[in-house]
Design a protein around this motif. Structure first.
Motif, PDB file in Angstrom:
ATOM      1  N   ARG A 389       1.963   1.049   0.364  1.00  0.00           N
ATOM      2  CA  ARG A 389       2.316   1.253  -0.933  1.00  0.00           C
ATOM      3  C   ARG A 389       0.950   1.853  -1.693  1.00  0.00           C
ATOM      4  O   ARG A 389       0.971   2.493  -2.325  1.00  0.00           O
ATOM      5  N   GLU A 390      -0.097   0.675  -1.474  1.00  0.00           N
ATOM      6  CA  GLU A 390      -1.187   0.692  -2.411  1.00  0.00           C
ATOM      7  C   GLU A 390      -2.061   1.881  -1.832  1.00  0.00           C
ATOM      8  O   GLU A 390      -3.145   2.104  -2.610  1.00  0.00           O
ATOM      9  N   ASP A 391      -1.787   2.611  -0.788  1.00  0.00           N
ATOM     10  CA  ASP A 391      -2.643   3.650  -0.442  1.00  0.00           C
ATOM     11  C   ASP A 391      -2.210   5.155  -0.998  1.00  0.00           C
ATOM     12  O   ASP A 391      -2.492   5.955  -0.650  1.00  0.00           O
ATOM     13  N   PHE A 392      -1.161   4.888  -2.040  1.00  0.00           N
ATOM     14  CA  PHE A 392      -0.981   6.189  -2.553  1.00  0.00           C
ATOM     15  C   PHE A 392      -0.696   6.026  -4.151  1.00  0.00           C
ATOM     16  O   PHE A 392      -0.242   4.999  -4.563  1.00  0.00           O
ATOM     17  N   LYS A 393      -1.197   7.020  -4.704  1.00  0.00           N
ATOM     18  CA  LYS A 393      -1.065   7.137  -6.208  1.00  0.00           C
ATOM     19  C   LYS A 393      -0.718   8.510  -6.627  1.00  0.00           C
ATOM     20  O   LYS A 393      -1.592   9.259  -6.155  1.00  0.00           O
ATOM     21  N   GLU A 394       0.259   9.027  -7.453  1.00  0.00           N
ATOM     22  CA  GLU A 394       0.507  10.144  -7.865  1.00  0.00           C
ATOM     23  C   GLU A 394      -0.666  10.699  -8.294  1.00  0.00           C
ATOM     24  O   GLU A 394      -1.094  11.901  -7.987  1.00  0.00           O
ATOM     25  N   GLU A 395      -1.457  10.377  -9.309  1.00  0.00           N
ATOM     26  CA  GLU A 395      -2.707  10.587  -9.872  1.00  0.00           C
ATOM     27  C   GLU A 395      -3.806   9.523  -9.585  1.00  0.00           C
ATOM     28  O   GLU A 395      -3.288   8.395  -9.959  1.00  0.00           O
ATOM     29  N   ARG A 402      -7.930   7.496  -1.427  1.00  0.00           N
ATOM     30  CA  ARG A 402      -6.417   7.397  -0.622  1.00  0.00           C
ATOM     31  C   ARG A 402      -5.546   8.706  -0.808  1.00  0.00           C
ATOM     32  O   ARG A 402      -6.018   9.614  -1.423  1.00  0.00           O
ATOM     33  N   LEU A 403      -4.339   8.610  -0.613  1.00  0.00           N
ATOM     34  CA  LEU A 403      -3.293   9.553  -0.911  1.00  0.00           C
ATOM     35  C   LEU A 403      -3.433   9.749  -2.429  1.00  0.00           C
ATOM     36  O   LEU A 403      -2.686   8.904  -2.916  1.00  0.00           O
ATOM     37  N   THR A 404      -3.143  11.217  -2.833  1.00  0.00           N
ATOM     38  CA  THR A 404      -2.938  11.334  -4.105  1.00  0.00           C
ATOM     39  C   THR A 404      -1.835  12.939  -3.887  1.00  0.00           C
ATOM     40  O   THR A 404      -2.044  13.684  -3.033  1.00  0.00           O
ATOM     41  N   LEU A 405      -1.390  13.041  -5.023  1.00  0.00           N
ATOM     42  CA  LEU A 405      -0.699  14.412  -4.971  1.00  0.00           C
ATOM     43  C   LEU A 405      -1.970  15.547  -4.852  1.00  0.00           C
ATOM     44  O   LEU A 405      -2.658  15.446  -5.727  1.00  0.00           O
ATOM     45  N   GLY A 406      -1.587  16.573  -4.052  1.00  0.00           N
ATOM     46  CA  GLY A 406      -2.656  17.710  -4.274  1.00  0.00           C
ATOM     47  C   GLY A 406      -3.726  17.419  -3.453  1.00  0.00           C
ATOM     48  O   GLY A 406      -4.563  18.119  -3.489  1.00  0.00           O
ATOM     49  N   LYS A 407      -3.919  16.218  -2.901  1.00  0.00           N
ATOM     50  CA  LYS A 407      -5.330  15.944  -2.271  1.00  0.00           C
ATOM     51  C   LYS A 407      -5.121  15.473  -0.644  1.00  0.00           C
ATOM     52  O   LYS A 407      -3.866  15.182  -0.388  1.00  0.00           O
ATOM     53  N   GLU A 408      -6.051  15.501  -0.124  1.00  0.00           N
ATOM     54  CA  GLU A 408      -6.143  15.316   1.435  1.00  0.00           C
ATOM     55  C   GLU A 408      -6.465  13.984   2.050  1.00  0.00           C
ATOM     56  O   GLU A 408      -7.580  13.548   1.426  1.00  0.00           O
ATOM     57  N   LEU A 451     -12.635  18.611  12.473  1.00  0.00           N
ATOM     58  CA  LEU A 451     -13.896  18.005  11.990  1.00  0.00           C
ATOM     59  C   LEU A 451     -14.062  18.089  10.421  1.00  0.00           C
ATOM     60  O   LEU A 451     -15.001  17.732   9.792  1.00  0.00           O
ATOM     61  N   ARG A 452     -13.151  18.636   9.708  1.00  0.00           N
ATOM     62  CA  ARG A 452     -13.331  18.572   8.185  1.00  0.00           C
ATOM     63  C   ARG A 452     -13.174  17.306   7.709  1.00  0.00           C
ATOM     64  O   ARG A 452     -12.801  16.518   8.079  1.00  0.00           O
ATOM     65  N   LYS A 453     -14.194  17.122   6.743  1.00  0.00           N
ATOM     66  CA  LYS A 453     -14.452  16.078   6.100  1.00  0.00           C
ATOM     67  C   LYS A 453     -13.393  15.646   4.984  1.00  0.00           C
ATOM     68  O   LYS A 453     -13.345  16.496   3.983  1.00  0.00           O
ATOM     69  N   VAL A 454     -12.717  14.817   4.811  1.00  0.00           N
ATOM     70  CA  VAL A 454     -11.757  14.219   3.877  1.00  0.00           C
ATOM     71  C   VAL A 454     -12.029  12.965   3.326  1.00  0.00           C
ATOM     72  O   VAL A 454     -12.736  12.108   3.979  1.00  0.00           O
ATOM     73  N   LYS A 455     -11.557  12.611   2.159  1.00  0.00           N
ATOM     74  CA  LYS A 455     -12.073  11.615   1.400  1.00  0.00           C
ATOM     75  C   LYS A 455     -11.734  10.132   1.945  1.00  0.00           C
ATOM     76  O   LYS A 455     -12.465   8.968   1.807  1.00  0.00           O
ATOM     77  N   GLY A 456     -10.630   9.955   2.835  1.00  0.00           N
ATOM     78  CA  GLY A 456     -10.280   8.763   3.229  1.00  0.00           C
ATOM     79  C   GLY A 456      -9.323   8.856   4.552  1.00  0.00           C
ATOM     80  O   GLY A 456      -8.948  10.033   4.814  1.00  0.00           O
ATOM     81  N   THR A 457      -9.097   7.724   5.202  1.00  0.00           N
ATOM     82  CA  THR A 457      -8.567   7.615   6.214  1.00  0.00           C
ATOM     83  C   THR A 457      -7.566   6.436   6.214  1.00  0.00           C
ATOM     84  O   THR A 457      -8.085   5.368   5.683  1.00  0.00           O
ATOM     85  N   LEU A 458      -6.186   6.690   6.354  1.00  0.00           N
ATOM     86  CA  LEU A 458      -5.152   5.512   6.270  1.00  0.00           C
ATOM     87  C   LEU A 458      -4.745   5.303   7.506  1.00  0.00           C
ATOM     88  O   LEU A 458      -4.666   5.979   8.350  1.00  0.00           O
ATOM     89  N   HIS A 459      -4.273   3.942   7.693  1.00  0.00           N
ATOM     90  CA  HIS A 459      -3.584   3.599   8.502  1.00  0.00           C
ATOM     91  C   HIS A 459      -1.794   3.811   8.383  1.00  0.00           C
ATOM     92  O   HIS A 459      -1.610   3.721   7.294  1.00  0.00           O
ATOM     93  N   TRP A 460      -1.187   3.895   9.437  1.00  0.00           N
ATOM     94  CA  TRP A 460       0.357   4.061   9.423  1.00  0.00           C
ATOM     95  C   TRP A 460       1.107   3.700  10.709  1.00  0.00           C
ATOM     96  O   TRP A 460       0.347   3.427  11.730  1.00  0.00           O
TER      97      TRP A 460
END
Ligand code: ATP
Ligand code: MG
Ligand code: MG
Length: 553
Positions: A389-395, A402-408, A451-460
């Protein structure tokens, strides 16, 4: 490898070896009283004594100092042996002070006959009153000059249980004016009509520590008897007793002292730990919150980590408190090398990948990047996942990786996803996060997209495959660093009410066959092990330690 400089105990031995001792004469002992489970302080003493044994190739006895039947039990003997073995040490002989009860008695009779001991028939309160103070000499007991024959007769009656408990004690006749209070006619025996866990009802009198300990060392030809600092004033008595039972040709053990080790945010005293068990502050001696060796074992600590800790802090001449973060550092360091990486979600929120087709695929993932022999395994991926739950914020601001709307972000060992929308309940709580994935971004596929760089990696974990598990999160048992330092207050006043939190989490399906004591790193969260109460139907994980030191002081 750089050779560590000698500690002061090793220096004592080196000096003795340059003097009159031979290496063959070196012998050590670890002497626990079986009145509780061993704690982390004992680990220091074990590592010291058995470490010396390894260094000098000398025998080390495991000696049970079992002279007080009121507090001692077979259960404790068994637990102590298990702990020493678990730490990886081997004793030469398993010895018991109680095996020497007859010899100690015979020597006591000799001391009576040589005028060095007498039966005192005063109450313990009277004896205490006559002790004096360090600056005021003590008063001699009115029974001090009893005749030898009367002493022998009374002592034998005590032994046979023909005198009531508390009616008499045997005392050494030394010096009531000694500047060392310990030398003011110390008690050698008391009457106790209690069953002993090994000698049963054979004895109605039991020797005091001072009388039993040095003589046991002497019987076993221990060369160096290392004990904690509070015994420093007892050294004179240790020597006095041995001098009364030995002669010039005998090999004489020597007592030397080192500082007791204390660990922050806990207590290292069997007596107080017993209170925690009896008052049900914890569930048992091996409760993972306990600073006992068995507690640490159940919590997921390894013998390597505890030995590393003991070696790192070494031994000292002065008492201090070692911060528990050092012990935590030692276990992280070991588990980082040996613990397989897995995924588990402790506070789940549902993630739906809207453009992923129904069905599953099995992805490759590394078992342990720190261990090249650890290999890889397959983990299932599907349309519906749990993430924290803490790995997501709408904004969020730009520091939220971590994960937000519109971002990777990347899902570990899987794909890059992008937050699209959320489903909420009437109260505004997020029920589902909807996202899309980039099918060409699969980890390890080598594509440009992967290979694209994105801002974070999450476990799932994949919801249809995940296993529900009970997760026990432990925190410090006390809220302050030194709960027993304040003499005005009781250590019980500092119990942390939130030292255990039990939650339900979801773990990847490879863990279904995990067995008791197996250890894992839950990626991005911490180290966990399977508790002994775990079953196939109800997996239970203990959190050993978080990944990083997150305690706020
Ligand atoms: P406790 O108060 O916890 O019962 P203890 O000293 O009475 O401790 P023992 O069973 O007599 O416990 O201890 C066995 C050995 O371990 C002794 O040589 C003792 O000095 C040593 N020891 C006990 N506690 C510590 C400690 N905190 N640090 C280092 N050594 C210790
Ligand atoms: Mg004790
Ligand atoms: Mg003791």
């Amino acid at each position: 490898e750089v050779k560590k400089s000698l500690n002061f105990i090793e220096q004592i031995i080196e000096e003795d070896l340059k003097g009159s001792y031979t290496e063959q004469e070196l012998k050590f002992r670890f002497p626990p009283e079986p009145n509780g489970y061993l704690h982390i302080g004992h680990a220091s003493s074990i590592c010291l004594n058995f470490g010396l044994g390894e260094r000098y190739n000398a025998p080390v006895n495991l000696r049970f100092d079992d002279t007080n039947p009121i507090k001692e039990e077979q259960e404790y003997v068994d637990a102590i042996k298990e702990d020493v073995v678990w730490l990886g040490f081997k004793w030469d002989k398993e010895c018991y002070a109680s095996d020497y009860f007859q010899q100690l008695y015979d020597w006591a009779v000799e001391l009576i006959k040589s005028g060095n001991a007498y039966v005192d028939s005063q109450s313990s309160a009277e004896i205490a009153e006559q002790k004096g103070t360090p600056t005021v000499p003590g008063t001699e007991s009115p029974y001090r000059n009893r005749s030898v024959s009367e002493n022998v007769e009374l002592f034998e009656k005590m032994k046979n249980g023909e005198t009531p408990e508390g009616a008499h004690v045997l005392r050494a006749k030394i010096d009531m004016t000694s500047s060392n209070m310990i030398m003011r006619d110390p008690v050698m025996y008391r009457s106790l009509h209690k069953k002993h866990h090994r000698t049963g009802d054979d004895w109605k009198i039991y020797p005091m520590y001072d009388w039993a300990h040095g003589e046991s060392d002497f019987i076993e030809s221990v060369s160096h008897s290392f004990c904690t600092l509070e015994f420093l004033p007892h050294r004179e008595l240790y020597n006095w007793f041995i001098s009364k039972i030995s002669n010039n040709e005998d090999f004489i053990p020597k007592q030397r002292e080192f500082a007791r080790r204390n660990l922050s945010h806990t207590i290292v005293s069997k007596r107080k730990l017993l209170q925690l068990v009896e008052k049900k502050v914890v569930n048992s001696w091996d409760d993972p919150r306990m600073p006992t060796i068995s507690g640490f074992r159940r919590r997921g600590y390894t013998p390597t980590s505890i030995r590393k800790f003991a070696d790192t802090i070494g031994i000292a001449k002065r008492e201090n408190i070692i911060d528990v973060s050092l012990l935590e550092f030692c276990i992280r360091e070991d588990l980082n090398k040996i613990a397989p990486r897995v995924m588990g979600v402790l506070d789940p929120v549902k993630l739906v990948i809207t453009n992923y087709e129904d069905g599953e695929e099995w992805l490759d993932t590394e078992n342990n990047p720190e261990d090249e022999n650890a290999g890889t395994r397959k983990i299932p991926f599907s349309k519906e996942l749990y993430i924290e739950r803490e790995d997501f914020k709408e904004e969020a601001n730009r520091k939220f990786f971590r994960l937000t709307l519109g971002k990777e972000v990347r899902l570990k060992s899987a794909y890059i996803i992008k937050g699209e929308s959320v489903v909420k309940d009437d109260a505004g709580n997020i029920l589902e996060i909807h996202c899309t994935y980039d099918p060409k971004s699969k980890s390890g596929s080598g594509t440009e997209e992967s290979l694209r760089k994105v801002k974070g990696t999450l476990h799932w974990v994949s919801i249809p495959h995940a296993i529900k598990a009970e997760i026990r999160l432990y925190d410090r048992l006390f809220t302050v660093a030194a709960p027993d330092a304040d003499k005005e207050k009781d250590f019980m006043d500092f119990i942390n009410p939130d030292s255990l939190q039990v939650i339900t989490g979801y773990v990847e399906p490879s863990l279904k066959d995990a067995r008791v004591a197996d250890k894992f790193q839950f990626q991005r969260i911490g180290y966990f092990c399977i508790d002994k109460e775990s079953t196939k139907e109800n997996l239970i994980f203990n959190r050993t330690v978080t990944l990083r030191d997150s305690w706020e002081k």
